[in-house]
Scaffold this motif. Structure first.
Motif, PDB file in Angstrom:
ATOM      1  N   CYS A 265       7.479  -8.521  31.633  1.00 49.81           N
ATOM      2  CA  CYS A 265       8.907  -8.234  31.470  1.00 49.81           C
ATOM      3  C   CYS A 265       9.151  -7.701  30.049  1.00 49.81           C
ATOM      4  N   PRO A 266      10.246  -6.952  29.863  1.00 48.10           N
ATOM      5  CA  PRO A 266      10.478  -6.336  28.542  1.00 48.10           C
ATOM      6  C   PRO A 266      10.555  -7.331  27.390  1.00 48.10           C
ATOM      7  N   HIS A 267      11.094  -8.533  27.625  1.00 48.65           N
ATOM      8  CA  HIS A 267      11.278  -9.431  26.468  1.00 48.65           C
ATOM      9  C   HIS A 267       9.951  -9.814  25.813  1.00 48.65           C
ATOM     10  N   TYR A 268       8.873  -9.862  26.595  1.00 48.19           N
ATOM     11  CA  TYR A 268       7.580 -10.247  26.001  1.00 48.19           C
ATOM     12  C   TYR A 268       6.977  -9.137  25.143  1.00 48.19           C
ATOM     13  N   MET A 269       7.468  -7.920  25.318  1.00 46.58           N
ATOM     14  CA  MET A 269       6.951  -6.811  24.503  1.00 46.58           C
ATOM     15  C   MET A 269       7.852  -6.525  23.316  1.00 46.58           C
ATOM     16  N   GLN A 270       9.136  -6.853  23.480  1.00 49.64           N
ATOM     17  CA  GLN A 270      10.109  -6.494  22.450  1.00 49.64           C
ATOM     18  C   GLN A 270      10.244  -7.564  21.363  1.00 49.64           C
ATOM     19  N   PHE A 271      10.127  -8.821  21.739  1.00 52.88           N
ATOM     20  CA  PHE A 271      10.448  -9.913  20.799  1.00 52.88           C
ATOM     21  C   PHE A 271       9.249 -10.822  20.557  1.00 52.88           C
ATOM     22  N   THR A 272       9.333 -11.583  19.459  1.00 51.89           N
ATOM     23  CA  THR A 272       8.288 -12.580  19.186  1.00 51.89           C
ATOM     24  C   THR A 272       8.946 -13.951  19.018  1.00 51.89           C
ATOM     25  N   SER A 273       8.101 -14.969  18.924  1.00 56.90           N
ATOM     26  CA  SER A 273       8.606 -16.346  18.855  1.00 56.90           C
ATOM     27  C   SER A 273       9.401 -16.601  17.571  1.00 56.90           C
ATOM     28  N   GLU A 274       9.358 -15.653  16.630  1.00 56.97           N
ATOM     29  CA  GLU A 274      10.201 -15.816  15.427  1.00 56.97           C
ATOM     30  C   GLU A 274      11.670 -15.903  15.814  1.00 56.97           C
ATOM     31  N   LYS A 275      12.027 -15.309  16.951  1.00 57.80           N
ATOM     32  CA  LYS A 275      13.425 -15.346  17.409  1.00 57.80           C
ATOM     33  C   LYS A 275      13.886 -16.767  17.731  1.00 57.80           C
ATOM     34  N   LEU A 276      12.920 -17.675  17.940  1.00 63.51           N
ATOM     35  CA  LEU A 276      13.302 -19.044  18.322  1.00 63.51           C
ATOM     36  C   LEU A 276      13.777 -19.878  17.136  1.00 63.51           C
ATOM     37  N   SER A 277      13.549 -19.388  15.920  1.00 67.58           N
ATOM     38  CA  SER A 277      13.991 -20.141  14.730  1.00 67.58           C
ATOM     39  C   SER A 277      15.488 -19.985  14.532  1.00 67.58           C
ATOM     40  N   GLY A 278      16.074 -20.961  13.902  1.00 66.20           N
ATOM     41  CA  GLY A 278      17.471 -20.836  13.496  1.00 66.20           C
ATOM     42  C   GLY A 278      18.454 -21.198  14.589  1.00 66.20           C
ATOM     43  N   PRO A 279      19.755 -21.189  14.227  1.00 65.44           N
ATOM     44  CA  PRO A 279      20.778 -21.706  15.140  1.00 65.44           C
ATOM     45  C   PRO A 279      20.918 -20.911  16.439  1.00 65.44           C
ATOM     46  N   GLU A 280      20.536 -19.631  16.434  1.00 63.30           N
ATOM     47  CA  GLU A 280      20.680 -18.821  17.651  1.00 63.30           C
ATOM     48  C   GLU A 280      19.390 -18.771  18.477  1.00 63.30           C
ATOM     49  N   GLY A 281      18.395 -19.558  18.063  1.00 62.13           N
ATOM     50  CA  GLY A 281      17.089 -19.532  18.750  1.00 62.13           C
ATOM     51  C   GLY A 281      17.212 -19.812  20.243  1.00 62.13           C
ATOM     52  N   ALA A 282      18.165 -20.632  20.618  1.00 61.06           N
ATOM     53  CA  ALA A 282      18.323 -21.008  22.036  1.00 61.06           C
ATOM     54  C   ALA A 282      18.608 -19.793  22.920  1.00 61.06           C
ATOM     55  N   LEU A 283      19.183 -18.755  22.321  1.00 55.78           N
ATOM     56  CA  LEU A 283      19.545 -17.575  23.116  1.00 55.78           C
ATOM     57  C   LEU A 283      18.312 -16.816  23.599  1.00 55.78           C
ATOM     58  N   TYR A 284      17.164 -17.106  22.993  1.00 51.38           N
ATOM     59  CA  TYR A 284      15.920 -16.379  23.314  1.00 51.38           C
ATOM     60  C   TYR A 284      14.929 -17.260  24.071  1.00 51.38           C
ATOM     61  N   PRO A 289       7.369 -18.960  26.919  1.00 55.96           N
ATOM     62  CA  PRO A 289       8.193 -18.537  25.779  1.00 55.96           C
ATOM     63  C   PRO A 289       7.687 -17.247  25.131  1.00 55.96           C
ATOM     64  N   LEU A 290       8.483 -16.753  24.187  1.00 56.34           N
ATOM     65  CA  LEU A 290       8.065 -15.585  23.402  1.00 56.34           C
ATOM     66  C   LEU A 290       6.826 -15.945  22.589  1.00 56.34           C
ATOM     67  N   ARG A 291       6.014 -14.958  22.307  1.00 63.44           N
ATOM     68  CA  ARG A 291       4.706 -15.153  21.658  1.00 63.44           C
ATOM     69  C   ARG A 291       4.642 -14.412  20.323  1.00 63.44           C
ATOM     70  N   SER A 292       3.415 -14.128  19.889  1.00 65.31           N
ATOM     71  CA  SER A 292       3.201 -13.469  18.585  1.00 65.31           C
ATOM     72  C   SER A 292       3.319 -11.953  18.725  1.00 65.31           C
ATOM     73  N   ARG A 293       3.365 -11.260  17.591  1.00 64.83           N
ATOM     74  CA  ARG A 293       3.386  -9.794  17.600  1.00 64.83           C
ATOM     75  C   ARG A 293       2.107  -9.258  18.254  1.00 64.83           C
ATOM     76  N   ALA A 294       0.953  -9.931  17.992  1.00 63.79           N
ATOM     77  CA  ALA A 294      -0.313  -9.470  18.596  1.00 63.79           C
ATOM     78  C   ALA A 294      -0.218  -9.535  20.118  1.00 63.79           C
ATOM     79  N   ASP A 295       0.407 -10.584  20.644  1.00 59.60           N
ATOM     80  CA  ASP A 295       0.572 -10.679  22.097  1.00 59.60           C
ATOM     81  C   ASP A 295       1.480  -9.563  22.604  1.00 59.60           C
ATOM     82  N   ALA A 296       2.622  -9.399  21.929  1.00 57.36           N
ATOM     83  CA  ALA A 296       3.593  -8.387  22.373  1.00 57.36           C
ATOM     84  C   ALA A 296       2.950  -6.998  22.376  1.00 57.36           C
ATOM     85  N   ASP A 297       2.180  -6.697  21.330  1.00 55.03           N
ATOM     86  CA  ASP A 297       1.556  -5.373  21.246  1.00 55.03           C
ATOM     87  C   ASP A 297       0.474  -5.197  22.316  1.00 55.03           C
TER      88      ASP A 297
END
Ligand code: URP
Ligand code: ZN
Length: 456
Positions: A265-284, A289-297
């Motif tokens: 799915c697109p989210h696994y290529m576009q985003f990384t688990s860094e999106k899970l940090s911080g107050p808005e992390g729940a939205l991702y 879950p989202l993975r590393s840049r190496a996985d996405a690439d």
């Protein structure tokens, strides 16, 4: 019979992209004419749509959507709003799920899901998801097939759905030769063990990635692949998130195994688990879950190399208010995607990274139609196929945002993403249902699709 002629477009008919005229009538593709033909002479009074400068492609087939639920926390889209989002992004067919609650009768559940889908504006097929009660469900396979479902699904996580490798083998033996199996692959015992480890102090959303590591997918995929091979079953790993799964696919292909394929799915290529940090992390948050840049690439490379066969979305959006303020193991998991899927891959894979148009069509439409027994009615521009089409204009760029979102979610993880090219028109059953972002589809315009046995 009223006819429509689509002229001047570059049409994807068969394996070629070339100028052609399409004649639509009675909801079907009636004829494919040489670009020099005169449709007004051949079909006097036909309506003309000028597709100059546009690619004319088969409507998208999204093999994995969740259009509404009956759980405590509602999925933001139901079949109507989800299908508006689908049509806005050029998808005309979806495959949703019939997920029986504990002890439910399979046929009653299928009828219930069809009733729930009555407002759909896209055509839809269903997967039947086996539960922990599968021993009672397997003898009902002939009735499930007779109800028009040949796509089955198993989960290795979630209450009522957690199946062990041995359970998968028994199910695969029963499904082999009768249908296909989509596998949600995450090793539950590892996740439980990781949850113990992170019980103290890791309540933010980064714990989702820590407790569901790549290894959890890798272990479950290995088990599913081994069981399927022995059982002779045709399986697809759902929403692949990590590079290890692509390596398993490469190994299986080297060994000549064509009955093991991947969906992502697109989210696994576009985003990384860094999106899970911080107050808005729940939205991702989604599972896996989202993975590393190496996985996405690696996943994007697997798209370009067609190691991934089916690009779907796992569209399952929730309202912000339902996502925020939760812990990593109470947040409802799932994100949007059905509207952006085709534009995303057209921009990121075709225009930016050189994926061929015929591969784009296979990955976003034809392969799913074949795997789910809907081909050549869907996933193809051929005489007799349904007149479901999407136009893509390769020129220009635009920004994806909630102002262009047709579904019911109040945010998109893709908000602000700059995309090249755009989907300008969607035609379903011969009628324009989206033009320049305006969706005009009718409630209930979609139909349940009875699936045949999948094509190779
Ligand atoms: O987090 C996700 N993926 N939610 C939807 C259900 C599923 O696992 O497919
Ligand atoms: Zn899943």
């Amino acid at each position: 019979m009223e006819k429509t002629a689509i002229i001047h477009g570059i049409v994807a008919a068969g394996d070629r992209m070339e100028k052609a005229i399409l004649i639509l009538g009675g909801g079907k593709i009636q004829a494919i004419l040489d670009p020099g033909a005169d449709p007004s002479r051949l079909y006097p009074g036909c309506r003309i749509i000028d597709a100059a400068g546009q690619y004319v492609l088969p409507g998208g087939v999204d093999g994995h959507v969740h259009f509404g639920n009956t759980d405590e926390v509602p999925i933001a889209d139901d079949f109507f709003t989800g299908s508006l989002a689908a049509l806005a992004g050029g998808t005309t067919t979806v495959v949703d799920f019939c997920e029986p609650p504990p002890g439910a009768d399979p046929l009653a559940c299928i009828e219930g899901r069809k009733a729930f889908a009555k407002d759909s504006a896209v055509d839809y097929a269903l997967h039947y998801s086996f539960t922990e009660n599968y021993r009672q469900e397997l003898p009902r396979i002939p009735e499930i097939l007779a109800a028009g479902i040949s796509a089955f699904k198993v989960y290795t996580v979630y209450p009522n759905m957690t199946l062990q490798p041995g359970d998968l083998y028994c199910i695969m033996e029963a499904v082999a030769g009768r249908g296909t199996l989509l596998v949600h692959a995450e090793e539950n015992s590892l996740i439980e063990c990781m949850k113990e480890r992170y019980r103290t102090g890791k309540e933010d959303m980064t714990a989702l990635a820590l407790t569901r590591p790549n290894l959890s997918e890798q272990m479950a995929v290995e088990a599913a692949a081994a069981a399927a091979k022995l059982a002779g079953a045709k399986i697809c790993i759902a929403h692949v998130s990590c590079k290890e799964t692509v390596e398993i696919l490469a190994r299986e292909r080297r060994a000549g195994n064509r009955d093991f394929i991947l969906e992502s799915c697109p989210h696994y290529m576009q985003f990384t688990s860094e999106k899970l940090s911080g107050p808005e992390g729940a939205l991702y948050t989604m599972n896996p879950p989202l993975r590393s840049r190496a996985d996405a690439d690696r996943l994007m490379d697997a798209v370009l190399g067609e190691e991934i066969s089916i690009l779907s979305t796992d569209h399952c959006p929730f309202l912000k208010s339902h996502k925020l303020g939760k812990t990593y193991d109470t947040v409802p998991c799932g994100v949007d995607g059905v509207q952006i899927r085709l534009p995303y891959y057209f921009s990121e894979a075709v225009l930016k990274r050189g994926l061929s148009m015929d591969a784009f069509i296979r990955l976003t439409s034809t392969n799913a139609a074949k795997f789910y027994g809907l081909y050549p009615r869907k996933g193809s521009i051929a005489v007799g196929s349904d007149a479901d089409l999407v136009f893509f204009d390769p020129e220009g760029s635009w920004t994806y945002g909630t102002d262009t979102q047709a579904g019911a979610a109040d945010y998109s993880i893709y908000e602000g993403l700059r995309l090249r090219g755009r989907c300008t028109r969607t035609i379903k059953g011969g009628r324009t249902v989206m033009e320049n972002g305006i969706v005009s589809a009718q409630k209930g315009g979609g139909r349940f699709l009875r699936a045949a046995m999948p094509k190779a």
